[in-house]
Design an enzyme around this catalytic site. Structure first.
Site, PDB file in Angstrom:
ATOM      1  N   LYS A 127       7.366  -2.845  10.951  1.00 12.15           N
ATOM      2  CA  LYS A 127       7.199  -1.409  10.786  1.00 12.15           C
ATOM      3  C   LYS A 127       5.845  -1.021  10.899  1.00 12.15           C
ATOM      4  CE  LYS A 127       8.590   0.073   7.193  1.00 12.15           C
ATOM      5  NZ  LYS A 127       7.136   0.608   6.444  1.00 12.15           N
TER       6      LYS A 127
ATOM      7  N   ARG B  45       0.141 -14.392   0.303  1.00  4.36           N
ATOM      8  CA  ARG B  45       0.312 -12.716  -0.347  1.00  4.36           C
ATOM      9  C   ARG B  45       1.115 -12.985  -1.636  1.00  4.36           C
ATOM     10  NH1 ARG B  45       0.975  -8.167   3.747  1.00  4.36           N
ATOM     11  NH2 ARG B  45       2.683  -7.535   2.287  1.00  4.36           N
TER      12      ARG B  45
ATOM     13  N   ARG C 145      12.990  -7.536  -2.422  1.00  3.22           N
ATOM     14  CA  ARG C 145      12.366  -6.424  -1.783  1.00  3.22           C
ATOM     15  C   ARG C 145      13.597  -6.070  -0.643  1.00  3.22           C
ATOM     16  NH1 ARG C 145       7.010  -7.925   1.000  1.00  3.22           N
ATOM     17  NH2 ARG C 145       6.971  -5.872   1.625  1.00  3.22           N
TER      18      ARG C 145
HETATM   19  P1  AMP Z   1       5.028  -1.008   2.545  1.00  2.15           P
HETATM   20  O1  AMP Z   1       3.336  -1.196   2.915  1.00  2.15           O
HETATM   21  O2  AMP Z   1       5.362   0.058   3.466  1.00  2.15           O
HETATM   22  O3  AMP Z   1       5.986  -2.125   2.733  1.00  2.15           O
HETATM   23  O4  AMP Z   1       4.936  -0.698   1.164  1.00  2.15           O
HETATM   24  C1  AMP Z   1       4.415  -1.640   0.145  1.00  2.15           C
HETATM   25  C2  AMP Z   1       4.801  -1.167  -1.303  1.00  2.15           C
HETATM   26  O5  AMP Z   1       4.441   0.014  -1.594  1.00  2.15           O
HETATM   27  C3  AMP Z   1       6.126  -1.197  -1.327  1.00  2.15           C
HETATM   28  O6  AMP Z   1       6.820  -2.390  -1.620  1.00  2.15           O
HETATM   29  C4  AMP Z   1       6.548  -0.271  -2.392  1.00  2.15           C
HETATM   30  O7  AMP Z   1       6.047  -0.887  -3.719  1.00  2.15           O
HETATM   31  C5  AMP Z   1       5.396   0.822  -2.338  1.00  2.15           C
HETATM   32  N1  AMP Z   1       5.963   1.983  -1.511  1.00  2.15           N
HETATM   33  C6  AMP Z   1       5.725   2.209  -0.365  1.00  2.15           C
HETATM   34  N2  AMP Z   1       6.302   3.495   0.096  1.00  2.15           N
HETATM   35  C7  AMP Z   1       6.815   3.685  -1.051  1.00  2.15           C
HETATM   36  C8  AMP Z   1       7.949   4.730  -0.963  1.00  2.15           C
HETATM   37  N3  AMP Z   1       8.186   5.620  -0.008  1.00  2.15           N
HETATM   38  N4  AMP Z   1       8.674   4.927  -2.336  1.00  2.15           N
HETATM   39  C9  AMP Z   1       8.218   4.078  -3.147  1.00  2.15           C
HETATM   40  N5  AMP Z   1       7.345   3.003  -3.099  1.00  2.15           N
HETATM   41  C10 AMP Z   1       6.802   2.871  -1.856  1.00  2.15           C
END
Ligand code: AMP
Length: 203
Positions: free
Chosen positions: A30, A150, A161
């Protein structure tokens, strides 16, 4: 797992104005796709994950507050996330198209976004859903963890996750499907394959 619909079955978002959301499970690609899509069309990409990681790097108050959640693969609490998104959106003129990447992830956040958009005179044009079967996601995430060392990608955290996504974020898809806003795009195949499908879905 929900059925994957091929690009040819995906109706187009052409002609629909407003902001867009890109959603998808961990490991579906994504972030990469959102960045390319936003660049290609001159949209502003608002990635909540990237904003949180930036705060952690800069050791801000918000960064210290959210670090543990990101490390454990858990969601940051809705109130903290929504406040951050509100502040970001306030800096973007309503005439500039925004691609929300990684937000909303809970139904509570989706409802908060409706309220924010109402206040700000913004309009949601569509939701792009990148999807792939869980086995493909696990394989990709494990591969990435090995390649990039990571800390947030141990096998247990990866499983967590994906579980959190199924429990908390799948209902968000239904929330938007009920409004006829969701375009499904298969996240299987190469980055170029997926980009081509997404291009077709939005052009
Ligand atoms: P991502 O880069 O989108 O995979 O986001 C990395 C991490 O940021 C996630 O695993 C959550 O811990 C946090 N995170 C990102 N977006 C959100 C959201 N909309 N709500 C809650 N936590 C978020």
């Amino acid at each position: 797992m929900t059925d994957i619909v091929s690009a040819s079955e995906t109706s187009s978002l052409r002609g629909i104005g407003g902001d867009l959301i890109i959603m998808g499970p961990p490991g579906v690609g994504k972030g990469t796709q959102a960045k390319a899509l936003a660049q290609e069309h001159g949209w502003v990409q608002l990635s909540t994950g990237e904003v949180f990681r930036d705060h952690i790097r800069r050791q801000t108050d918000l960064g210290r507050r959210v670090k543990g959640y990101l490390e454990r693969g858990e969601y940051v609490p809705d109130d903290v996330t929504v406040r951050m998104v509100r502040a970001k959106l306030e800096d973007i003129p309503p005439s500039t198209r925004v691609l929300l990447d990684g937000f909303p992830r809970t139904v509570e956040q989706a409802k908060a976004l409706d309220r924010l958009f109402g206040e700000m005179g913004r309009h949601l044009g569509g939701v792009l859903l990148l999807d792939a079967p869980r086995e493909a996601l696990v394989a990709r995430l494990n591969g990435r963890a090995l390649a990039e060392h990571r800390a947030d990608d141990t096998p247990e955290i990866i499983a967590n996750r994906l579980d959190v996504y199924e429990e908390q974020t799948r209902p968000v898809i239904s929330y938007y499907e009920d409004r006829g806003l969701v375009k499904r795009v298969s996240g299987l195949g190469s980055v170029a394959d997926v980009s081509a499908r997404l291009r077709e879905a939005v052009e």
